[in-house]
Design an enzyme around this catalytic site. Structure first.
Site, PDB file in Angstrom:
ATOM      1  N   ASP A  36     -17.937  -4.202  49.729  1.00 52.55           N
ATOM      2  CA  ASP A  36     -17.330  -2.868  49.734  1.00 52.55           C
ATOM      3  C   ASP A  36     -16.854  -2.429  48.343  1.00 52.55           C
ATOM      4  O   ASP A  36     -15.673  -2.079  48.163  1.00 52.55           O
ATOM      5  CB  ASP A  36     -16.127  -2.844  50.698  1.00 52.55           C
ATOM      6  CG  ASP A  36     -16.472  -3.348  52.081  1.00 52.55           C
ATOM      7  OD1 ASP A  36     -17.581  -3.065  52.564  1.00 52.55           O
ATOM      8  OD2 ASP A  36     -15.614  -4.025  52.690  1.00 52.55           O
ATOM      9  N   GLU A 206     -19.297   5.144  58.534  1.00 51.03           N
ATOM     10  CA  GLU A 206     -18.049   4.631  57.959  1.00 51.03           C
ATOM     11  C   GLU A 206     -18.148   4.741  56.449  1.00 51.03           C
ATOM     12  O   GLU A 206     -19.085   5.356  55.912  1.00 51.03           O
ATOM     13  CB  GLU A 206     -17.791   3.189  58.414  1.00 51.03           C
ATOM     14  CG  GLU A 206     -18.897   2.209  58.066  1.00 51.03           C
ATOM     15  CD  GLU A 206     -18.588   0.786  58.523  1.00 51.03           C
ATOM     16  OE1 GLU A 206     -17.495   0.520  59.035  1.00 51.03           O
ATOM     17  OE2 GLU A 206     -19.468  -0.084  58.346  1.00 51.03           O
TER      18      GLU A 206
HETATM   19  O1  FUB Z   1     -15.785  -4.971  54.976  1.00 48.30           O
HETATM   20  C1  FUB Z   1     -15.379  -4.682  56.294  1.00 48.30           C
HETATM   21  C2  FUB Z   1     -16.050  -3.438  56.754  1.00 48.30           C
HETATM   22  O2  FUB Z   1     -17.453  -3.592  56.742  1.00 48.30           O
HETATM   23  C3  FUB Z   1     -15.822  -2.248  55.860  1.00 48.30           C
HETATM   24  O3  FUB Z   1     -14.566  -1.706  55.992  1.00 48.30           O
HETATM   25  C4  FUB Z   1     -16.961  -1.410  56.262  1.00 48.30           C
HETATM   26  O4  FUB Z   1     -17.194  -0.332  55.415  1.00 48.30           O
HETATM   27  C5  FUB Z   1     -18.073  -2.409  56.292  1.00 48.30           C
HETATM   28  O5  FUB Z   1     -18.608  -2.655  55.014  1.00 48.30           O
END
Ligand code: FUB
Length: 445
Positions: A36, A206
């Site tokens: 991320d 997301e």
């Molecule tokens: O890293 C945990 C979660 O997985 C993140 O918050 C999302 O964006 C995905 O990458």
């Protein structure tokens, strides 16, 4: 490729500074899992705020704290150590290992680090994933976490943005959707009700990341069109939209890593996409590694699709260990890469050249001012073999012929250069016998 040597430079407020030597390729960080990546330019350096995957023996994400990494040349990354941990945020349930994707922004000389985590408050309306802020006077800390999460925000993957008029916004994800709101001047509270960002494709979304270029606001996000995430974007005339979908920035991972998560910055005139993949953990996609590749725009402002590379970005100094397994191109037959040690993948990769004529190319090696006279190849070969080092951009000019001895241990072979290169070149390594020859790295001296 062996594990990079880690050198402690200094202490600051309890956080160690480390240099991650010689990392110019993908993945960017080789001594821990990172995911991320939110990249930002602060004071002429690139700072990357990733989340920190660990392997905790479960089949889910295990994320306890955050490091920040910085680089001036996108080649040498400094690990500034842990900046925020679940143990030092009052409102976080420190048993949940839920420190997911963060981001950071500067305003009036202060650095605001936004991060999601599961709240210890289990009362209705306050439980679940919340978003907190930690504030610092520098991009690398110390960050002081606020005692409470941001009121009225529930979700994950915070992304702050400050528009040209100084108005700040916060974007985040929740329930497969994306949301946004204006932030107050203190950067710690919302100044407007959360709004769902509409007119985006149906399905799971997301990781919002918003930036502006030439008056166009790009809302970029991972979306699941079928089974795994790909990076897509929409454009609008205002930070809160409306947005219209505009295309795909990066396709789904062919290797099946379910998540991708990214950020986009311009640095010294070049745009870059930071994203992640599970390079160091091909069997478990909750242990990821951050990467960077160059990103380009078309004349009309649309984004050209980014094809992920191992070579990544930045120049590689010819006087450092060149990890050719992070290649730019590979011959179709007889050339492959593998982990040096399947039991310890943090040791990195090796190149295996199997047949006569097998080759691998590694672009953008900086030979500087032509004072390098010889080359060292760290290799192992049960039969021995001969490799030539050639410059692809100079019609395959041979600069060295290196005899790899017959050996069962990794051995460094030193050979004088027949031509002394200067400047930046694309290096090709070709095997001239039937192999195999396995190469860890190449260094010019
Ligand atoms: O890293 C945990 C979660 O997985 C993140 O918050 C999302 O964006 C995905 O990458």
């Amino acid at each position: 490729m062996k594990k990079r040597s880690i050198r402690c430079l200094s202490m600051l407020c309890g956080c160690l500074f480390f240099i991650n030597n010689g990392t110019a390729q993908n993945p960017l960080i080789l001594d821990q899992f990172t995911a991320d990546p939110s990249a930002r330019e602060f004071g002429g350096r690139v700072y990357v705020y990733p989340s920190h995957d660990e392997h905790c023996g479960t089949d889910w994400f295990c994320m306890k704290d955050y490091h920040v990494f910085s680089s001036e040349n996108l080649t040498d990354w400094t690990d500034h150590g842990v900046i925020v941990s679940q143990e030092n945020v009052q409102w976080v349930d420190s048993t949940t290992n839920s420190m997911w994707a963060p981001d950071c922004i500067e305003k009036d000389g202060k650095y605001y680090f936004y991060f999601p985590a599961i709240s210890k408050d289990k009362t209705d309306g306050r439980r679940g994933m919340r978003i907190g802020v930690a504030v610092s006077g520098t991009p690398y800390g110390p960050f002081i976490p606020e005692p409470e999460p941001i009121p009225d925000v529930r979700g994950i993957d915070p992304n702050p943005f400050i528009d040209k008029d100084g108005q700040a916004y916060l974007y985040w994800a929740g329930n497969k959707r994306l949301y946004g709101a204006r932030l107050r001047d203190n950067m710690l509270e919302l100044a407007s009700e959360p709004e769902e960002i509409r007119d985006l494709p149906d399905g799971f979304k997301e990781g919002p990341y918003l930036f502006e270029r030439n008056g166009i606001y790009y809302l970029t996000y991972p979306h699941v069109p079928e089974t795994t995430e790909r990076l897509e974007y929409a454009v609008g005339d205002n930070p809160m939209g409306p947005f219209r979908t505009a295309g795909v920035i990066m396709d789904e991972s062919p290797a099946g890593c379910w998540t991708n998560h990214h950020s986009i910055i311009e640095y010294r005139g070049q745009w870059y996409l930071f994203y992640h993949h599970n390079d160091l953990s091909p069997d478990f996609d909750k242990n990821r590694s951050i990467r960077a590749d160059s990103l380009f725009f078309n004349e009309d402002g649309t984004i050209r699709k980014v094809i992920p590379t191992l070579r990544g970005v930045g120049l590689t100094d010819a006087g450092r260990e060149i990890q050719i397994d992070r290649y730019s191109a590979l011959g179709e037959t007889g050339a492959s890469i593998a982990f040096i040690d399947e039991e310890d993948r943090f040791k990195g990769w090796k190149t295996r050249l199997e047949n006569e004529g097998a080759w691998i190319r590694y672009n953008s090696v900086d030979f500087g001012d032509a004072d390098l006279q010889s080359v060292v190849v760290k290799a192992v070969s049960g039969k021995g073999g001969t490799v030539t080092l050639q410059l692809d951009d100079l019609d395959g000019l041979v600069i060295a012929q290196v005899e790899i001895p017959e050996t069962t241990d990794w051995t460094e072979s030193h050979t004088g250069l027949s031509r002394i290169p200067s400047g930046v070149h694309n290096l090709v390594i070709v095997l001239h016998d039937s192999g195999p020859v396995e190469i860890d790295w190449i260094r010019f001296e």
